[in-house]
Design an enzyme around this catalytic site. Structure first.
Site, short mmCIF file in Angstrom:
data_model
loop_
_atom_site.label_atom_id
_atom_site.label_comp_id
_atom_site.label_asym_id
_atom_site.label_seq_id
_atom_site.Cartn_x
_atom_site.Cartn_y
_atom_site.Cartn_z
CE LYS A 124 10.54 -4.02 -17.36
NZ LYS A 124 9.70 -3.74 -16.20
CD GLN B 169 9.78 -0.89 -13.63
OE1 GLN B 169 9.65 -1.19 -14.81
NE2 GLN B 169 10.16 -1.79 -12.72
CG ASP C 255 3.95 -5.73 -16.40
OD1 ASP C 255 4.84 -6.46 -16.90
OD2 ASP C 255 4.18 -4.61 -15.91
#
Ligand code: NDP
Length: 297
Positions: A54, A98, A121
């Site tokens: 990422k 994460q 997200d």
């Protein structure tokens, strides 16, 4: 093999190029560089490799990443303080924590602490609620990537029978919701399966569009697929293989070789959904920065 392989890598590369152009345009117009706060707690190897991928993608798109690496034993209060700091930082437009977090940390509380306007997200309760109500929101990256892959494959969702296998909060549940929306990339009739579904094949065989997200290699085999169906394999599993350089190979949740004999189109693993998840994260981060700069709704 009869199925067309849906090239997620190529579609992601196109998307990332578009984002890069958008980043350049935003900077030229406003001086703002999109920034993403990337929080990793612990050293789970899969999480480290996702975060690294990422961060590389962010740099290639001309964005800034604000990396926060915390040790395994980090406490809840300390992690919440990091989120509060990123929420307040005007140069951070999106925040990514994460998952999974190490045991002992309250994932729900950590996600809920992210400011909704920085929730690129799409995991916070506010964002999920907006999505279900059909209000403007950040779409969660993996389900959004799946919709783009279906579009690229020419798989019409309107009127199709879509079967989603797996009901996690980050993949199956939002995807089933999105596919059933009254929208050009929705309007499917959705059947939602999980580990308590008896005789899974009875349902998967009815699918025009079959999305599998169980985290179990071999969940779907050739005889469970309707001929000509579009199959999206979300699973990423490390299957031990002594002949592979790293001692394992990545496999999806479908028996790719068998299913590809029957399906009309299928995503590979790797190179299918994974690259699109990252591309959608970049898109959301750009949009968050555009909103913060007052040049997007
Ligand atoms: P979870 O473990 O959170 O959820 C798995 C779901 O699958 C659960 O709902 C479970 O049912 C269901 N399930 C498990 N076994 C079966 C079975 N035999 N038959 C039917 N349903 C079953 O996983 P995630 O959704 O987070 O991830 C799924 C997979 O997708 C993983 O391999 C993960 O690595 C991958 N992934 C890939 C991403 C990408 O970008 N490519 C992004 C996110 C995930 P129940 O609820 O009853 O337990």
């Amino acid at each position: 093999m009869s199925a067309t392989v849906i090239d997620g890598k190529a579609l992601a590369a196109e998307t990332r190029e578009r984002v890069r152009a958008g980043v350049g345009a935003l900077r030229a117009r406003t001086g703002v560089t999109p920034g993403l706060g990337v929080v990793l707690v612990g050293e789970d190897p899969a999480s480290v490799s996702y975060v690294t991928a990422k961060e590389r993608a962010l740099a290639e798109a001309g964005m800034r990443s604000v990396d926060v690496r915390l040790p395994e034993g980090t406490g809840q209060e300390e992690l919440l303080a990091v989120i509060a700091r990123l929420n307040a930082d005007p140069e951070v437009h999106g925040i990514l924590v994460q998952l999974p977090l190490p045991r002992g940390l309250d994932t729900d509380a950590v996600i809920a602490a992210i400011a909704p306007e920085k929730d690129v997200d799409g995991f916070t309760p506010v964002n999920v609620g907006r999505m279900i109500l059909g209000q403007p929101c950040f779409l969660p990256c993996t389900p959004h990537g799946v919709l783009r892959l279906l579009e690229r494959a020419g798989a019409r969702t309107r009127g199709a029978h879509a079967v989603v296998v797996g009901r996690s909060a980050i993949v199956g549940r939002p995807l089933a919701n999105l596919l059933s929306r009254k929208a050009p990339d929705g309007d499917a009739t959705v059947t939602f399966c999980h580990s308590a579904t008896p005789d899974l094949g009875r349902f998967t065989r009815q699918a025009d569009i079959l999305v599998v997200a169980t985290g179990r290699p071999g969940t779907v085999t050739a005889e469970m697929v309707k001929p000509g169906a579009t199959v999206i394999d979300v699973g990423v599993n490390r299957v031990p293989d002594a002949s592979a350089r790293r001692g394992y190979r990545l496999r999806g949740d479908c028996d790719f070789e068998g299913v590809a004999q029957v399906a009309g189109a299928i995503t590979p693993v790797p190179g299918g959904v994974g690259p699109m998840t990252i591309a959608m994260l970049l898109e959301n981060t750009l949009r968050a920065a555009e909103r913060a700069a007052g040049v997007a709704e």
